[in-house]
Design a protein around this motif. Structure first.
Motif, PDB file in Angstrom:
ATOM      1  N   MET A   9       0.827  -1.209   0.000  1.00 56.13           N
ATOM      2  CA  MET A   9       0.000   0.000   0.000  1.00 56.13           C
ATOM      3  C   MET A   9       0.860   1.257   0.000  1.00 56.13           C
ATOM      4  N   GLU A  10       1.905   1.238   0.810  1.00 53.94           N
ATOM      5  CA  GLU A  10       2.798   2.394   0.874  1.00 53.94           C
ATOM      6  C   GLU A  10       3.519   2.603  -0.454  1.00 53.94           C
ATOM      7  N   LYS A  11       3.990   1.518  -1.054  1.00 51.89           N
ATOM      8  CA  LYS A  11       4.673   1.622  -2.349  1.00 51.89           C
ATOM      9  C   LYS A  11       3.718   2.080  -3.450  1.00 51.89           C
ATOM     10  N   SER A  12       2.439   1.756  -3.305  1.00 45.78           N
ATOM     11  CA  SER A  12       1.437   2.166  -4.293  1.00 45.78           C
ATOM     12  C   SER A  12       0.913   3.569  -4.026  1.00 45.78           C
ATOM     13  N   ASN A  13       1.465   4.233  -3.002  1.00 44.58           N
ATOM     14  CA  ASN A  13       1.078   5.600  -2.633  1.00 44.58           C
ATOM     15  C   ASN A  13      -0.341   5.694  -2.076  1.00 44.58           C
ATOM     16  N   PHE A  14      -0.841   4.590  -1.503  1.00 50.03           N
ATOM     17  CA  PHE A  14      -2.094   4.635  -0.758  1.00 50.03           C
ATOM     18  C   PHE A  14      -1.808   5.101   0.661  1.00 50.03           C
ATOM     19  N   LYS A  15      -2.763   5.825   1.243  1.00 52.79           N
ATOM     20  CA  LYS A  15      -2.604   6.340   2.602  1.00 52.79           C
ATOM     21  C   LYS A  15      -3.817   5.973   3.437  1.00 52.79           C
ATOM     22  N   LEU A  16      -3.566   5.708   4.722  1.00 57.17           N
ATOM     23  CA  LEU A  16      -4.662   5.442   5.642  1.00 57.17           C
ATOM     24  C   LEU A  16      -5.447   6.728   5.883  1.00 57.17           C
ATOM     25  N   THR A  17      -6.752   6.641   5.814  1.00 55.55           N
ATOM     26  CA  THR A  17      -7.569   7.811   6.147  1.00 55.55           C
ATOM     27  C   THR A  17      -7.531   8.048   7.650  1.00 55.55           C
ATOM     28  N   THR A  18      -7.584   9.303   8.031  1.00 57.43           N
ATOM     29  CA  THR A  18      -7.580   9.682   9.440  1.00 57.43           C
ATOM     30  C   THR A  18      -8.953  10.219   9.834  1.00 57.43           C
ATOM     31  N   ASP A  19      -9.158  10.405  11.140  1.00 55.34           N
ATOM     32  CA  ASP A  19     -10.422  10.974  11.619  1.00 55.34           C
ATOM     33  C   ASP A  19     -10.667  12.351  11.006  1.00 55.34           C
ATOM     34  N   GLU A  20      -9.594  13.154  10.890  1.00 54.61           N
ATOM     35  CA  GLU A  20      -9.737  14.501  10.343  1.00 54.61           C
ATOM     36  C   GLU A  20     -10.196  14.457   8.893  1.00 54.61           C
ATOM     37  N   GLU A  21      -9.607  13.548   8.124  1.00 58.70           N
ATOM     38  CA  GLU A  21      -9.987  13.428   6.712  1.00 58.70           C
ATOM     39  C   GLU A  21     -11.418  12.936   6.559  1.00 58.70           C
ATOM     40  N   THR A  33     -12.766  -7.493  15.653  1.00 56.54           N
ATOM     41  CA  THR A  33     -11.864  -6.458  16.182  1.00 56.54           C
ATOM     42  C   THR A  33     -10.487  -7.001  16.536  1.00 56.54           C
ATOM     43  N   LYS A  34     -10.335  -8.321  16.535  1.00 58.10           N
ATOM     44  CA  LYS A  34      -9.076  -8.926  16.966  1.00 58.10           C
ATOM     45  C   LYS A  34      -7.966  -8.727  15.950  1.00 58.10           C
ATOM     46  N   LEU A  35      -8.270  -8.920  14.666  1.00 62.09           N
ATOM     47  CA  LEU A  35      -7.249  -8.899  13.609  1.00 62.09           C
ATOM     48  C   LEU A  35      -6.488  -7.577  13.578  1.00 62.09           C
ATOM     49  N   LEU A  36      -7.189  -6.475  13.412  1.00 64.88           N
ATOM     50  CA  LEU A  36      -6.530  -5.180  13.261  1.00 64.88           C
ATOM     51  C   LEU A  36      -5.993  -4.647  14.580  1.00 64.88           C
ATOM     52  N   THR A  37      -6.672  -4.971  15.681  1.00 66.50           N
ATOM     53  CA  THR A  37      -6.161  -4.548  16.990  1.00 66.50           C
ATOM     54  C   THR A  37      -4.786  -5.139  17.247  1.00 66.50           C
ATOM     55  N   ASN A  38      -4.640  -6.423  16.976  1.00 68.10           N
ATOM     56  CA  ASN A  38      -3.342  -7.079  17.177  1.00 68.10           C
ATOM     57  C   ASN A  38      -2.276  -6.481  16.266  1.00 68.10           C
ATOM     58  N   TYR A  39      -2.651  -6.169  15.017  1.00 62.55           N
ATOM     59  CA  TYR A  39      -1.662  -5.622  14.084  1.00 62.55           C
ATOM     60  C   TYR A  39      -1.158  -4.255  14.548  1.00 62.55           C
ATOM     61  N   PHE A  40      -2.069  -3.377  14.928  1.00 61.01           N
ATOM     62  CA  PHE A  40      -1.652  -2.030  15.310  1.00 61.01           C
ATOM     63  C   PHE A  40      -0.980  -1.988  16.681  1.00 61.01           C
ATOM     64  N   MET A  41      -1.206  -3.011  17.495  1.00 59.65           N
ATOM     65  CA  MET A  41      -0.451  -3.104  18.753  1.00 59.65           C
ATOM     66  C   MET A  41       1.010  -3.419  18.469  1.00 59.65           C
ATOM     67  N   GLU A  42       1.248  -4.274  17.473  1.00 59.83           N
ATOM     68  CA  GLU A  42       2.615  -4.629  17.102  1.00 59.83           C
ATOM     69  C   GLU A  42       3.256  -3.615  16.164  1.00 59.83           C
ATOM     70  N   ASN A  43       2.423  -2.885  15.404  1.00 59.29           N
ATOM     71  CA  ASN A  43       2.920  -1.923  14.420  1.00 59.29           C
ATOM     72  C   ASN A  43       2.181  -0.595  14.591  1.00 59.29           C
ATOM     73  N   PRO A  44       2.571   0.201  15.575  1.00 59.23           N
ATOM     74  CA  PRO A  44       1.844   1.450  15.851  1.00 59.23           C
ATOM     75  C   PRO A  44       1.888   2.412  14.656  1.00 59.23           C
ATOM     76  N   HIS A  45       0.775   3.097  14.417  1.00 63.89           N
ATOM     77  CA  HIS A  45       0.659   4.107  13.374  1.00 63.89           C
ATOM     78  C   HIS A  45       0.122   5.397  13.986  1.00 63.89           C
ATOM     79  N   ASP A  46       0.559   6.523  13.441  1.00 56.72           N
ATOM     80  CA  ASP A  46       0.037   7.806  13.897  1.00 56.72           C
ATOM     81  C   ASP A  46      -1.309   8.091  13.253  1.00 56.72           C
ATOM     82  N   ASN A  47      -2.144   8.830  13.976  1.00 60.98           N
ATOM     83  CA  ASN A  47      -3.423   9.330  13.451  1.00 60.98           C
ATOM     84  C   ASN A  47      -4.336   8.235  12.924  1.00 60.98           C
TER      85      ASN A  47
END
Length: 482
Positions: free
Chosen positions: A103-115, A139-153
């Motif tokens: 996703m990062e290499k394809s220039n996709f970005k995670l949407t944020t609350d502000e967006e 809720t388990k799948l993504l919660t576990n991922y972001f606990m191991e790989n924190p992201h801003d916003n």
């Protein structure tokens, strides 16, 4: 009625190069001397073959991992692997890690609350409140991922589903919009009536204050640069000057769009005995920002809004109080009472009929989203992403090498500016060129020279082809010709 203040959204310049690769190569080759064109075409071909080889193992691993979590056949493959729950958890986290890299290499970005707040601060084709049935999402799948790989916003819904976005466009509709115009006029008259009674501030002040806070705080979509940006106006019926003469004329409304949207989620397990392992990937195109809800997973059936119910109750209360007041007069005027009841009843009927009309539009929009707006899903989405990564990487190398070849020595900042200028002047497109990534790939190919001052230059075209060397694809193609 005067025209309201314009709604303008500030958008970032995207890093994706919005030019088809064949057009890019053809245009650049035509600017070279005739004797160099064949050598340049060979260079472009070898660059693409080399970059494809770099990513081959990564993409194969990504597709293999997804085959275990494909919603259709993944469960059977996982059963054949005979993996423990812990091993399966590890594999799905590994898949998400590789997915985020692509996703990062394809220039996709995670949407944020502000967006999300900016996107949904207006209305376009969708005029109903859409919400997600969170009980139907894991809720388990993504919660576990972001606990191991924190992201801003991260957005507030990141534990249940995530939305990637890329690219900006504009959608316009030209029509009479009779019903929307009439509804807007009736609403303004109703607001005027409530204002006279002193109820407007009581009913709408808190909501308007909250919306103005959100909009004043969140005026752009993830802008990377202070000086650069694209400004797009939202043109809506609600913001127009609506005279009775304008009812009969066609008008154009406008809304910025997300060029590409990818939604990732996992449904909740149907029961405790069988754990759901399928991961859903949905790929959409040209989604109006104000209609972003149509891509959400597990949507609830829309109903009347709290404001609609409040309108019903206030209308009924006003009508009841007015009728009682009229009846208390010794000589009550039946015509006045009938007029009041008709007005209140008519407004309630209008609110309900508007809801029914919006419901029909919503169903039509969902159908359009499934058949027209959805590009692909699952494995097809991954294949599309893999190809886009390669195309973008190839275009970055070709443009940066061409600039150095034609314009000579440049610092990294100068190279960045020259590449963006070429894209703008030659192709009339705007792009936030990723010069760091381009330089890294040129160095990896061995065709970039860096001097003591930190400036860059490139080897000549024939030397570049010799350094890259004959690729496997060229050998295969030559064998086919023989």
């Amino acid at each position: 009625m005067t025209k309201k203040k314009k709604e303008v959204i500030r958008l970032e310049r995207e890093s994706v190069i919005p030019i088809l690769k064949p057009r890019l190569i053809s245009a650049l080759a035509s600017r070279l001397d005739f004797s160099d064109r064949d050598e340049f075409l060979k260079f472009c071909q070898r660059v693409e073959y080399s970059i494809r080889a770099w990513y081959l193992l990564h993409f194969d691993d990504l597709l293999h991992l997804y085959s275990l979590f494909d919603p259709i056949h993944g469960a059977r493959k996982l059963e054949q692997q005979n993996l423990s729950p812990e091993e399966t958890d590890s594999l799905e986290q590994k898949f998400l890690g590789k997915l985020f890299q692509v996703m990062e290499k394809s220039n996709f970005k995670l949407t944020t609350d502000e967006e999300i707040a900016v996107a949904l601060s207006g209305q376009y084709r969708l005029n109903l409140p859409i919400s997600v049935d969170e009980s139907k999402l894991d809720t388990k799948l993504l919660t576990n991922y972001f606990m191991e790989n924190p992201h801003d916003n991260l957005p507030y819904f990141a534990d249940k589903y995530i939305i990637f976005r890329r690219g900006i466009g504009i959608d316009q509709m030209n029509d009479h919009f009779y019903r929307t115009k009439v509804n807007a006029i009736i609403k303004r008259i109703w607001m005027f009536f409530l204002n006279i009674l002193g109820l407007k501030r009581l009913l709408f002040e808190a909501s308007r204050s909250h919306q103005s806070q959100v909009f004043s705080k969140q005026i752009d979509i993830s802008t990377d640069s202070v000086d650069d940006g694209l400004y797009v106006e939202r043109i809506r019926v609600e913001n127009m000057s609506l005279g009775f003469s304008m009812l009969w004329n066609k008008i154009t409304i406008q809304e910025p769009t997300f060029d590409r949207i990818i939604v990732v989620y996992r449904p909740a397990s149907p029961n405790e005995e069988v754990e759901e392992r399928g991961i859903f990937l949905k790929h959409f195109k040209n989604i109006p920002m104000a209609d972003l809800e149509i891509v959400l997973p597990e949507k609830k059936s829309p109903g009347l809004t709290p404001m609609d119910w409040l309108t019903f109750l206030v209308s009924a209360a006003i009508g009841l109080v007015t009728v009682i007041g009229s009846l208390s007069v010794p000589k009550a005027d039946v015509k006045v009472i009938f007029a009041i009841l008709s007005a209140v009843g008519g407004y309630c009927v209008k609110t309900y009929l508007s809801f029914q009309g919006n419901l029909v539009s919503y169903q039509s929009l969902i159908t359009s989203c499934v058949y027209d707006k959805q590009l692909d899903s699952g494995r097809g989405t991954l294949l599309h992403l893999c190809d886009e990564v390669i195309q973008q990487e190839v275009k970055e190398v070709i443009i940066s090498f061409y600039i150095l070849m034609k314009q000579g020595r440049a610092t990294k900042q100068e190279l960045d500016m020259r590449c963006e200028e070429l894209i703008q002047v030659q192709f009339d497109q705007s792009c936030n060129f990723e010069v760091d990534d381009a330089v890294h790939k040129l160095e990896k190919l061995g065709i970039l020279i860096r001097d003591a001052d930190g400036a860059y230059s490139c080897v000549d075209l024939r030397s570049a082809n010799d350094i890259i060397g004959i690729t496997t694809e060229e050998i295969v193609n030559k064998a086919k010709e023989d």
